[in-house]
Design a protein around this motif. Structure first.
Motif, PDB file in Angstrom:
ATOM      1  N   ILE A  12      -5.806   4.670  -3.069  1.00  0.00           N
ATOM      2  CA  ILE A  12      -4.493   4.055  -3.202  1.00  0.00           C
ATOM      3  C   ILE A  12      -4.531   3.147  -4.407  1.00  0.00           C
ATOM      4  N   SER A  67      -2.448   0.660  -5.992  1.00  0.00           N
ATOM      5  CA  SER A  67      -1.271  -0.210  -5.951  1.00  0.00           C
ATOM      6  C   SER A  67      -1.666  -1.537  -6.586  1.00  0.00           C
ATOM      7  N   LEU A  68      -1.325  -2.640  -5.982  1.00  0.00           N
ATOM      8  CA  LEU A  68      -1.746  -3.927  -6.524  1.00  0.00           C
ATOM      9  C   LEU A  68      -3.261  -3.981  -6.652  1.00  0.00           C
ATOM     10  N   LEU A  69      -3.908  -3.572  -5.592  1.00  0.00           N
ATOM     11  CA  LEU A  69      -5.360  -3.446  -5.608  1.00  0.00           C
ATOM     12  C   LEU A  69      -5.705  -1.966  -5.607  1.00  0.00           C
ATOM     13  N   THR A  73      -7.556   0.718  -3.486  1.00  0.00           N
ATOM     14  CA  THR A  73      -8.078   0.867  -2.130  1.00  0.00           C
ATOM     15  C   THR A  73      -8.624   2.269  -1.935  1.00  0.00           C
ATOM     16  N   GLU A 112      -3.290   2.622   8.872  1.00  0.00           N
ATOM     17  CA  GLU A 112      -1.944   2.116   8.656  1.00  0.00           C
ATOM     18  C   GLU A 112      -1.558   2.142   7.173  1.00  0.00           C
ATOM     19  N   ILE A 113      -2.503   1.767   6.315  1.00  0.00           N
ATOM     20  CA  ILE A 113      -2.147   1.598   4.906  1.00  0.00           C
ATOM     21  C   ILE A 113      -1.790   2.929   4.226  1.00  0.00           C
ATOM     22  N   VAL A 114      -2.232   4.041   4.806  1.00  0.00           N
ATOM     23  CA  VAL A 114      -1.953   5.340   4.179  1.00  0.00           C
ATOM     24  C   VAL A 114      -0.505   5.766   4.405  1.00  0.00           C
ATOM     25  N   ARG A 115       0.006   5.426   5.562  1.00  0.00           N
ATOM     26  CA  ARG A 115       1.360   5.873   5.910  1.00  0.00           C
ATOM     27  C   ARG A 115       2.394   5.321   4.932  1.00  0.00           C
ATOM     28  N   ALA A 116       3.406   6.128   4.634  1.00  0.00           N
ATOM     29  CA  ALA A 116       4.558   5.637   3.896  1.00  0.00           C
ATOM     30  C   ALA A 116       5.471   4.958   4.913  1.00  0.00           C
ATOM     31  N   SER A 117       5.886   3.738   4.621  1.00  0.00           N
ATOM     32  CA  SER A 117       6.712   3.025   5.602  1.00  0.00           C
ATOM     33  C   SER A 117       8.153   3.508   5.509  1.00  0.00           C
ATOM     34  N   ALA A 168      10.840   1.855   5.249  1.00  0.00           N
ATOM     35  CA  ALA A 168      11.585   1.164   4.194  1.00  0.00           C
ATOM     36  C   ALA A 168      11.309   1.802   2.837  1.00  0.00           C
ATOM     37  N   ASP A 169      10.017   2.113   2.602  1.00  0.00           N
ATOM     38  CA  ASP A 169       9.657   2.725   1.322  1.00  0.00           C
ATOM     39  C   ASP A 169      10.310   4.095   1.171  1.00  0.00           C
ATOM     40  N   ARG A 171      13.919   3.718   0.301  1.00  0.00           N
ATOM     41  CA  ARG A 171      14.136   3.423  -1.117  1.00  0.00           C
ATOM     42  C   ARG A 171      13.888   4.653  -1.973  1.00  0.00           C
TER      43      ARG A 171
END
Lengths: 220, 368, 580, 137
Positions: free
Chosen positions: D72, D74-76, D78, D112-117, D119-120, D123
């Motif tokens: 992943i 993103s900001l970091l 992962t 959890e972090i893999v899933r697209a939320s 809200a995302d 958008r």
């Protein structure tokens, strides 16, 4: 007063005042005693070298005479334990040695903390026992005055605060250490003015007694 | 460009910046890690960051050497710490302000106004009071008036470094500029002291991150967070076993020093100093002063500059007085008093036993 | 444009807060600038009556940025006073620590403070990663130079900009015509800016090994505090930070430093300087240069053995280097004619630091104030002078003194740079000359560090692990009275501390620091200091974008990210300059 | 970098026994069987644990690597990796400069972090529609 400022006070001004009082008191007592008029002994001495007897008595009186031995020996032993434990804790612990070095330039190797704590524990226990004895023995109780209790207290507090500091008991180490050093300061300051002066005077009084009796030819 | 409302959450900020929820989860993980939280608390952090409005942080500097901020930047990287400070929380800092991208003075005023009563004020450096504050001025204003104003709108004040916490170097005797710690000026706001000269980078960030997520941490008597200042250096020092065994380095380069023996004799203030050096260490866990052979200066404690010298063992008197003079005077006074007492005793003796009764061998020694 | 006075306060945090008031004429050129230090802590007063062995810790807190230089000057001052020799290993460790400070400071200064005066970050968005890669590979063998790498940096930058937040790059003068680098060079510099951020945290570890922490690593009078715990009979090996692991970290840091300087810093400086050759003709200052010398290759007492030589150059005359004696009462003197101090010998007199005085005497306006009267006292800095002259100190001074004395390495480095840029030696007397000198000396120092490290390891292998001389540690061994001067070259210039020890305690302590040499106010004769002089005549091309002032001020190295904040005499904000 | 000659003997301190790794493996086993029974996911934060080098090594050996690895950016940065035990994941967060910013072991089907939320995704729908509209126009 916070622990830190108490500690700074105890190591700083309090110590200086205590040291000044110690020196003043010691000099005062010693000069006062040495400058006393000695009465002349006109009798012919049985022995000429009275100082030898004097020296001997300084040590011989460190053990009970045979006559009393049975009755007092075990309290003498307790008292010995206290004095030895106290001496080991004071002279064997490096922080104390560093203080002595700072004052006199002398130093010697220290002992492990465990040994010090053991010695101090023994000293504290025997001091408590001695207090118990003083309180329970009717004769001793009659003989005891304020100086006896106060001196006991002054000697006991540094011991117990030192142990507390060593085992980090109490919620502020600085406060406990400050109290320990302050109680040491008070011990220093009080030492010449009460019975604790015996740490110096015992030698003079016993020596004098020994010399006088020796000259008279008494068996000592 | 940056539309800020007073009650945005961290999640909102990230979403506004076009980042996904994944970035948010990364932030949560990093914060959890930075604070070494348990899994239960970690779950709470995610919740807090998603629901609680992000706090505004304002950072001001007065009588300082910039060492605290330098220490802080040692933990900075383009990653989590700068994210927390620049993007999430930090609204104003003289030095890092460039990063926020707004006119400094305006940014400061508008950030304060917007979050009036709610922002976290970080202060480093002491504040001089003498000469109406002329010893430290910023843009012509005295530090003390600047701080009073900023603090009046703060929810809490974090004093970073020993100067801000306890006065530090400017406060050291004789305190020529009349410097005082922040707590002397700000009296009606919660104060967190993050002491140290400077504090460890991760301690500064840890405290600020903790506050911004959880609020006030548990504090000790000196208002320092227990989690970092709860233990003394001595308690956690890897050289402690040598102290217990009575093994001490006597100089900086003897056998004991090379074998890592205790530095007590060289003046180590570890026993009376509370800080996280032995556990967190410095510069990414590389070393800490005692590991590098120097006794602890005690730099996270009040008045550490005025404790009688850095190389004076803790048990040795601080000795500010001239010892020879005072002690000599004490001895002289002792001689006078002693002679006086002896003379008095002789006079008493003479009075009790008439001179014509001379040669009385039963003469009693005077009562002492 | 009307005549006006601009106030720049605070400029930077060199030893607290710096304020500059500049008078401008109708054309917008600066006619006179005044430089004020607006914060004082009275450290010299605090030091009186203390144990001189403690002084380093106090003076180190003069500045947390160039954190170790005051500690070094202080322990050397005390050692000088006591004639206290230290073991060679301690000397090497100090060299390594000072060297690491230099390289760390210079790289940080170049990328995080100064580079953005020359590099247009936003323009980097237009760069082609493949071309950037080609450019990078043409000037350096730095491995992080693939098209993919630069594409990644560009993407990150784009994300910053798109999200409306430039983060660390915000609020520059992006698009100003004074920026002249092609987009690819800009992208390369941005990439290296980011790399340097991560790099600086790593190299601070050298100080942590020898000094326990950074900022404010520890020192000790008489040697180095850390015993070396390696060696054949060291049962306690590994007991201190200077064990095999620690020494390998040190060596690793030196390697990182050399690699970064060689592959990134030097090529970038030369590449950027090539686009700004006109800046080799402006911002000179006063043309007098002073260096105390640094890096004893034998011992500190042997001033001839210094890697960077000692000397003074007056009036640009490179054919002659004057000798510098810090004990000579007629050489270094401090004046307070325009400073908030009083002297018992009179406000206009100069005092050698041995007899120096620190009597705070604030005569300025009561805060809040808007303007400081430049004809009266206006600064907490004193004005140091050498033989009555204002002197510039710093990298340029050091390189020029070495160059003028015919030092082989200095000549080689300067010759290489001048040849590369096709410039005459006179080009060094300039804003860009100062910046280039900083880069060149970084290389000189980083390379030397490897040699010092090998010397240290050689000593250890031979069984010489001595780091501390105990002989004079006890104050009881000291003479009743002693005077000493300790000096060093701080990254920003010549620094010395003068100490007078009486009866084991400090009687007088005076520190004359680079900021006061460069940024001090005028003296009794009205002579300006280098900051003030270098701003004279400078013009702002775009009135509210004083990039030119920043370039010149930053070439002196005002240590960290700073905010230049300009206010007009009515307190209205006129200009605001921010520098990352 | 070149290493200095190793004429200087090194005396490494004895490594502490890897007690933490064993305890962790027991916790993972318990959590996995709980997840198999009632679908209760579990997270273990490794960054808060006093892991010795030996512990980390033991953990790496025992967990191994499985079939799935996800990055992943993103900001970091992962990295999510399944271990050799399906349902046991290792999640590592790093700064762009490569320093570790947190590490977890998750016991779940997909971290959890893999899933697209939601809200995302919402958008994305908007963005995608907008992009299509632009393209069409």
């Amino acid at each position: 007063m916070s622990g830190a400022s108490l500690l700074t006070f105890a190591r700083g001004p309090a110590f200086e005042v205590a040291l000044a009082m110690l020196i003043f008191g010691m000099v005062w007592r010693l000069v006062g005693i040495l400058a006393l008029r000695r009465s002349r002994d006109y009798s012919e001495g049985r022995k000429t070298a009275g100082w030898v007897s004097g020296l001997r008595v300084i040590f011989s009186r460190s053990w009970p005479q045979a006559e009393f031995r049975e009755r007092v020996l075990h309290w003498d032993i307790v008292s010995y334990l206290f004095h030895l434990g106290y001496a080991v804790a004071i002279l064997g612990y490096l922080p104390h040695i560093l203080l002595i070095r700072n004052l006199t330039g002398l130093r010697w190797p220290g002992l492990p903390g465990g040994a010090i704590a053991f010695a101090a524990g023994i000293a504290a226990a025997s001091l408590l026992a001695l207090l118990g004895h003083r309180l329970t023995s009717p004769v001793l109780r009659k003989l005891s005055n304020f100086d006896d209790y106060f001196s006991w207290f002054i000697a006991f507090v540094p011991l117990i605060t030192g142990l507390m500091a060593y085992y980090n008991i109490g919620d502020s180490y600085q406060m406990v250490l400050g109290l320990h050093i302050l109680s040491g300061d008070i011990l220093f300051a009080w030492l010449p003015f009460g019975k604790l002066m015996h740490v110096i005077l015992f030698a003079f009084s016993r020596g004098k007694t020994g010399a006088v009796y020796g000259r008279r030819g008494a068996a000592i | 460009m940056k539309e800020e409302t007073g009650d945005e959450t961290v999640l909102d900020v990230l979403e506004r910046r076009g980042l996904t929820r994944r970035a948010f989860l990364q932030v949560c993980a990093a914060v959890t890690s930075a604070l070494a939280l348990s899994p239960a608390e970690a779950a709470r952090i995610t919740q807090v960051l998603a629901s609680k409005p992000r706090p505004t942080v304002i950072y001001l500097s007065y009588q300082e050497c910039t060492g605290c901020l330098e220490s802080l930047t040692r933990s900075f990287s383009p990653g989590i710490a700068s994210l927390i400070f620049n993007d999430i929380s930090l609204a104003f800092n003289d030095t890092l302000q460039a990063a926020a991208g707004e006119a400094a003075e305006e940014a400061k005023d508008s950030a304060m106004k917007k979050a009036w009563g709610k922002y976290v004020l970080i202060v480093d450096g002491a504040v001089p009071l003498a000469e109406n504050g002329a010893y430290c001025t910023v843009a012509g204003r005295s530090a003390v008036s600047d701080l009073r104003h900023a603090a009046s709108g703060a929810a809490a004040v974090v004093a970073v470094g020993t100067c801000a916490s306890f006065g530090g170097l400017p406060y050291a005797a004789p305190n020529p500029t009349g410097a005082v710690p922040v707590s002397e000026i700000v009296r009606d706001r919660p104060i967190i002291n993050v002491s140290g000269c400077p504090p460890i980078a991760e301690v500064i960030t840890g405290v600020i991150i903790y506050y911004t997520t959880f609020g006030l941490p548990a504090l000790d008597r000196l208002h320092r967070p227990m989690s970092f200042y709860g233990n003394s250096i001595h308690d956690r020092c890897y050289r402690r076993p040598f102290y217990d065994r009575g093994m001490f380095a006597k100089t900086f380069d003897d056998e004991g020093a090379r074998q890592g023996w205790c530095l007590y004799e060289l003046g180590c203030k570890g026993p009376v100093t509370h800080n996280a050096c032995p556990t967190m260490k410095w510069n990414g866990g590389t070393s800490y002063p005692i590991e590098s052979g120097h006794p602890c200066l005690g730099c996270s404690e009040p008045d550490f500059w005025d404790k009688g010298g850095f190389y004076r063992p803790l048990s040795v008197p601080t000795g500010h007085w001239s010892r020879a003079g005072v002690m000599g005077a004490a001895a002289a006074a002792g001689v006078v008093a002693g002679l006086g007492a002896a003379v008095a005793a002789r006079v008493r003796q003479d009075r009790t036993h008439k001179p014509d009764a001379g040669g009385d061998t039963n003469q009693k020694t005077p009562k002492s | 444009m009307a005549k006006r006075t601009v106030v720049v306060d605070p400029v930077t945090r060199i030893e607290g807060h710096l304020r500059i008031q500049a008078d401008m004429d109708n054309s917008g050129a600066i006619t006179q600038a005044t430089s004020s230090g607006t914060m004082v802590r009275g450290i010299e007063i605090i030091l009186q009556g203390r144990d001189p062995r403690d002084a380093w810790a106090f003076t180190q807190r003069i500045c947390g940025v160039c954190t170790l230089v005051h500690g070094i000057a202080s322990v050397r001052a005390v050692e000088d006073a006591l004639h206290y020799p230290i073991p060679r290993n301690a000397e090497i460790i100090r060299n390594l620590m000072i060297g690491a400070q230099f390289v760390h400071d210079h790289v940080m200064h170049f990328y995080h403070l100064h580079a953005l005066d020359w590099v247009d970050v936003v323009s980097a968005l237009k760069a082609d990663p493949a071309k950037t890669s080609a450019l990078a590979q043409s000037i350096s063998s730095y491995p992080r130079s693939s098209p993919g790498y630069f594409a990644g940096v560009k993407e990150k930058l784009a994300r910053f900009v798109q999200s409306g937040q430039l983060g660390i790059f915000a609020n520059g003068y992006w698009g100003n015509p004074a920026y002249r680098l092609p987009a690819e060079a800009n992208l390369m510099a941005v990439a290296h800016y980011l790399d340097a951020l991560a790099w600086q945290r790593e190299v601070a570890k050298l100080h942590a090994i020898f000094g326990g922490k950074n900022p404010h690593p520890n020192f000790v009078v008489g040697g180095a505090p850390t015993a070396i715990s390696v060696g054949p009979d060291q049962k306690g090996a590994g007991a201190t930070a200077v064990n095999m692991t620690g020494l390998e970290i040190v060596h690793g840091v030196i390697g990182e430093m050399r690699r970064f300087v060689d592959q990134v810093y030097v090529p970038d400086t030369l590449a950027i300087a090539g686009f700004y050759k006109d800046w080799f003709r402006t911002g000179e200052g006063i043309g007098n240069f002073l260096s105390y010398g640094e890096f004893p290759l034998k011992s500190i007492a042997d001033t001839g053995s210094f890697m960077m030589p000692r000397g003074a150059i007056v009036g640009r005359d490179l054919s002659h280097v004057e000798e510098v004696d810090l004990r000579d009462p007629h050489q270094v003197e401090e004046f307070v004619a325009h400073s908030w101090y009083s002297y018992s010998t009179g406000k206009d007199s100069g005092l050698h630091p041995f007899v120096g005085q620190t009597n705070l005497d604030y005569t300025g306006p009561k805060p809040p104030f808007e303007i400081l009267d430049k004809t009266a006292s206006y600064s907490w800095m004193k004005a140091p002078r050498w033989r009555g002259k204002a002197m510039e100190v710093g990298p340029l001074a050091r390189m020029l003194v070495a160059y003028a004395q015919g030092d082989k390495q200095a000549r080689e480095l300067i010759g290489m740079a001048l040849k590369h840029l096709d410039l005459p030696p006179q080009a060094l007397f300039s804003t860009m000359g100062r910046t280039a000198a900083r880069t060149l000396e970084s290389k000189w120092i980083a390379d030397s560090m490897e040699g010092w490290y090998q010397e240290l390891m050689g000593n250890i292998r031979k069984g010489d692990v001595r780091t501390f001389n105990e002989a004079l540690w006890d104050p009881g061994t000291w003479p009743a009275r002693a005077e000493g001067v300790g000096f060093t070259e701080a990254p920003r210039g010549a620094l010395a501390h003068w100490v007078v020890i009486n009866d084991g305690l400090i009687e007088n302590y005076q520190a004359v620091v680079p900021s006061t040499w460069n940024g001090g106010p005028r003296d009794a004769a009205g002579q300006e200091g280098p900051y003030e002089a270098s701003l004279r005549g400078l013009k702002l091309a775009v009135a509210d974008q004083p990039l030119e002032i920043l370039r010149t001020i930053h070439s002196f190295d005002p240590c960290i990210a700073c905010a230049v904040h300009m206010v007009d005499p009515n307190g209205e904000e006129m200009l605001q300059v921010k520098v990352v | 970098m070149s290493r200095p000659d190793r004429v200087i003997p090194i005396h490494p301190a004895p490594a502490p026994p890897s007690v933490v790794a064993d305890a962790l493996m027991r916790e993972i086993a318990a959590a996995l069987s709980r997840y198999a029974q009632d679908g209760q996911p579990h997270v273990i934060d490794l960054s808060a644990m006093p892991l010795s080098e030996d512990d980390t090594q033991r953990l790496d050996e025992q967990l191994g690597t499985g079939e799935v690895a996800i990055e992943i950016r993103s900001l970091l940065y992962t990295r999510v990796e399944e271990t050799r035990y399906a349902g046991v994941w290792r999640v590592r967060h790093e700064d762009p400069d490569g320093s570790m910013r947190g590490e977890q072991i998750e016991i779940t089907d997909i971290p959890e972090i893999v899933r697209a939320s939601a809200a995302d995704i919402g958008r994305s729908v908007q963005r995608l529609c907008a992009d299509r509209a632009e393209e069409d126009a």
